[in-house]
Design an enzyme around this catalytic site. Structure first.
Site, PDB file in Angstrom:
ATOM      1  N   TRP A 252      72.201 107.256  -7.451  1.00 30.34           N
ATOM      2  CA  TRP A 252      71.560 105.980  -6.820  1.00 30.34           C
ATOM      3  C   TRP A 252      69.961 105.948  -7.092  1.00 30.34           C
ATOM      4  CZ3 TRP A 252      76.075 108.191  -5.173  1.00 30.34           C
ATOM      5  CH2 TRP A 252      76.821 107.119  -4.871  1.00 30.34           C
ATOM      6  N   CYS A 287      79.322 102.962  -6.602  1.00 31.27           N
ATOM      7  CA  CYS A 287      80.802 102.733  -5.791  1.00 31.27           C
ATOM      8  C   CYS A 287      81.554 102.149  -6.628  1.00 31.27           C
ATOM      9  CB  CYS A 287      80.408 102.081  -4.552  1.00 31.27           C
ATOM     10  SG  CYS A 287      79.771 100.253  -4.413  1.00 31.27           S
ATOM     11  N   HIS A 346      79.967  97.159  -0.696  1.00 27.21           N
ATOM     12  CA  HIS A 346      80.416  98.578  -1.122  1.00 27.21           C
ATOM     13  C   HIS A 346      82.008  98.412  -1.255  1.00 27.21           C
ATOM     14  CE1 HIS A 346      81.070 102.931  -1.222  1.00 27.21           C
ATOM     15  NE2 HIS A 346      81.875 102.667   0.154  1.00 27.21           N
ATOM     16  N   ASP A 369      88.411 106.225  -0.320  1.00 22.75           N
ATOM     17  CA  ASP A 369      87.360 106.123  -0.770  1.00 22.75           C
ATOM     18  C   ASP A 369      86.698 107.019  -1.600  1.00 22.75           C
ATOM     19  OD1 ASP A 369      84.704 105.196  -1.509  1.00 22.75           O
ATOM     20  OD2 ASP A 369      84.010 104.462   0.577  1.00 22.75           O
ATOM     21  N   TYR A 531      71.704  98.032  -4.675  1.00 25.01           N
ATOM     22  CA  TYR A 531      72.578  97.308  -3.768  1.00 25.01           C
ATOM     23  C   TYR A 531      73.273  98.238  -2.609  1.00 25.01           C
ATOM     24  CZ  TYR A 531      76.403 100.707  -4.891  1.00 25.01           C
ATOM     25  OH  TYR A 531      77.157 101.776  -5.100  1.00 25.01           O
TER      26      TYR A 531
END
Length: 698
Positions: A252, A287, A346, A369, A531
């Protein structure tokens, strides 16, 4: 595989054979042309038979002579290096009156030396690749066929079988959630939803073997691989590289120099094949990449799955169910002391399955997830968490319901930090988190709003009350005593379409609901954000004042210019504006996210839209910016149509164009999708294009 060697040894006959000599097997035919359409597995680009458990498949066995009354044989299916009947990894199927293993077998037809057999695996059988043997009883001993890789059999979960834990009652949903090999993943923010097409490609060559390889690499015991709960939990851990050398490395930051930027991927196939071929985790993912590749893994194994996007998703690092945003005394954001974050969106996955381990009513869609956020039982994974349990606030049930509940249901608490470090809440927003939850609609590229499956309307307090019974913390500070509502929190309205490279048109509204004029000392902060809500860099920091007359609203225009934000963009195309203000003893604040629109890539398809006929796709682009695009990378692919193709251009100058044509031969019929994407070193994720084409059969 030690078992195979002994299994392949010739057994010596004992006793007297029936008339006509001892029986032996001449050939085994797995009848792919008959089985694959019945099991909805025709699309798999694989040499071997692929079938679904709980449903009969047929085999044709030819012997050296006609089958006689005293003849006895069995079919054996073995999986793994140490097969055992007690673990379901060695299955013996018998015919006639002799008792065999749990799978049932019957002789459908006898024709001379050939038998047509019907075999039905149990609906809870182990999923994976089985080796097939036929063993004939000769003189009291078993004589097995030699190892023949062409008779290996892949067994999958079966959403068409009512006894299977993944049974889906609706045919349209089965076709969408198991058989659709392309999809749409929603991104952006509430009010400015964007989307990205993702090529799942679960039927492409090598992908089924890749998914089984992931389970092997996880060292998951083979006898557990029929258990959907254990399998998706293990998959959720294995799709990220944290703590188990899994498939994808999350990143990220802004530095993707050691790998591929997450925005450059168009689908899962390249990632999974590269992981299997190198054995090294693939760089890099965020993600939607984790969710897209996990969806491929699940659908490939026959598990009904879909990708979900939660807009304004809370990432609650402190473990309570509050998202704390901290501000300095002058009303500007205090980034150093803010631990929690709100992601613009997400993505995660949902799997449809039975939950025999939970009370009734909690089966159906379950959250899983693979994005590594927090550990669960010591590993970076999440789920399966029942969506129904989350809606009802039943956070006591496995797995990870509390974490997902916080992502969709946190309260946002605005706190002011004085110079001594004391925090005072000045606003609580109970509706900002989980504003909308989207997935692709069945049979259509349109979004389907499934927020109601996760939460009751915001004014319904029973879920929160129940969640608190299970140990969830909420904010009960009486924020009313800190606030008079004369001046309403300002509202921010960016112009709807804001194109990359253009100025942003921002209108700020201040409303005065009191009877005396109010003077507001306001501050506008503009940042480029990931994001995930984390600031990449701040480009705007401006104070201004406004006087609002009683019972009126006062609009104020602010226009951040493109030279202010363009140097800060990198891979992020998202601007975050926050207005804070002070009027007497009142604080006002408003947050707005602006997603910049990108220029278009043009894609055209020509040729005969038929299986095995030559077709062409052309991608063209003109650089609309006043600066050159450097090190341009263009990629395209389409499951069932063409494998991944790439092309590089060193520079595309302002107003310059390129056109690139590729030839392809469709493998599968039906409505198929092609996607193309363009990235450059100085502007990542410039543009994406898709084209839909209907291919007819022979």
């Amino acid at each position: 595989e030690a078992f195979d060697e002994s299994a392949d040894a010739e057994a010596t006959p004992r006793g007297h054979p029936p008339d006509g000599g001892s029986l032996s097997v001449v050939s085994v035919d797995m009848c792919q042309q008959v089985n694959k359409p019945n099991h909805f597995t025709t699309a798999y680009d694989i040499q071997n038979l692929v079938v679904r458990r709980g449903l009969e498949f047929v085999m044709r066995i030819s012997f050296n002579r006609p089958f006689a009354q005293g003849d006895d044989f069995q079919v054996e299916f073995l999986i793994g290096s140490n097969p055992s009947p007690s673990k379901g990894t060695q299955v013996v199927v018998t015919f006639g009156t002799r008792h065999g293993g749990p799978w049932s077998g019957r002789i459908l037809e006898t024709s001379g030396e050939t038998l047509m057999l019907g075999i039905t695996p149990t609906a809870d059988a182990v999923v994976g690749k089985f080796r097939t043997y036929v063993a004939v009883m000769v003189g009291g001993g078993l004589q097995r066929t030699k190892r023949d890789p062409s008779t290996d059999l892949y067994l999958l979960f079966n959403a068409w079988c009512p006894e299977d834990a993944v049974f889906v009652p609706n045919e349209g949903e089965r076709r969408e959630y198991v058989l659709n090999d392309t999809g749409v993943i929603y991104q952006g923010s509430v009010g400015a939803v964007s989307h990205r097409n993702w090529m799942y490609g679960q039927f492409e060559r090598g992908i089924l073997d890749a998914c089984i390889h992931i389970l092997d690499a996880s060292r998951m015991p083979i006898y557990n691989r029929g258990n959907i709960i254990k399998l998706v939990r293990k998959g959720s851990a294995m799709l990220n590289s944290q703590d188990d050398n899994g498939v994808l490395v999350g990143n990220w930051s802004e530095d993707f120099s050691m790998g591929t930027p997450p925005t450059s991927w168009t689908g899962s196939v390249k990632i999974l094949l590269q992981f299997v071929n190198t054995g090294v985790p693939i760089c890099f993912a965020q993600c939607w990449v984790f969710a897209g590749v996990f969806n491929t893994f699940l659908r490939c194994l026959g598990i009904p799955a879909r990708v979900i996007t939660n807009f304004s998703s809370a990432h609650d690092n402190t473990g309570n169910l509050k998202t704390d945003l901290i501000f300095k005394p002058d009303g500007t954001p205090d980034k150093r002391h803010t631990r929690d974050s709100i992601w613009n969106y997400h993505c995660w996955n949902e799997v449809f399955m039975a939950r025999p381990d939970l009370p009734p009513g909690l089966a159906g869609w379950q959250v899983v997830d693979a994005t590594p956020q927090e550990t669960s039982d010591g590993h970076f994974r999440c789920g399966p968490a029942s969506v129904s349990a989350i809606k009802e606030g039943l956070l006591c049930h496995p797995f990870d319901c509390g974490f997902v509940f916080a992502e969709v249901n946190s309260d946002v608490v605005f706190l002011k930090r004085d110079r001594y470090g004391t925090l005072t809440p000045f606003r609580v927003d109970k509706t900002h988190i989980g504003q909308a939850i989207y997935t692709k609609a069945v049979g259509s590229p349109a979004p389907m709003d499934i927020t109601y499956t996760y939460k009751y309307p915001e004014d319904d307090s029973r879920t929160m009350a129940r969640a608190e019974e299970y140990g969830c913390e909420r904010d009960h500070s009486d924020s009313e005593k800190y606030l008079r509502h004369d001046v309403c929190p300002s509202s921010l309205h960016p112009s709807l379409q804001c194109h990359l490279g253009q100025d942003v048109n921002l209108a700020v509204d201040f409303q005065n609901q009191g009877e005396s004029p109010q003077s507001v000392q306001a501050h506008l902060s503009g940042s480029v954000v990931f994001y995930t809500g984390i600031t990449a860099s701040q480009f705007k920091d401006q104070s201004f004042s406004v006087t609002v007359t009683p019972y009126q609203s006062e609009p104020r225009q602010q226009s951040p210019e493109s030279p202010e934000y363009m140097p800060h963009l990198g891979a992020q195309l998202c601007l975050h504006f926050i207005v804070t203000g002070q009027a007497d003893d009142q604080s006002v604040s408003a947050i707005k996210v602006v997603n910049l629109q990108t220029p278009s890539l043009i894609m055209t398809v020509s040729g005969t839209p038929q299986v095995q006929q030559r077709m062409y796709v052309t991608v063209s682009f003109t650089n609309p910016f006043n600066f050159p695009l450097n090190n341009v990378h263009v990629a395209m692919e389409g499951p069932g149509l063409m494998s991944d193709r790439t092309r590089n251009y060193s520079v595309i100058n302002p107003q310059s164009s390129f056109s690139w044509t590729e030839e392809f031969i469709p493998r599968l019929d039906g409505t198929r999708c092609l996607v193309a994407q363009l990235n450059s070193s100085n502007l990542s994720q410039v543009t994406l294009a898709t084209s839909s084409v209907h291919i007819t059969g022979f």
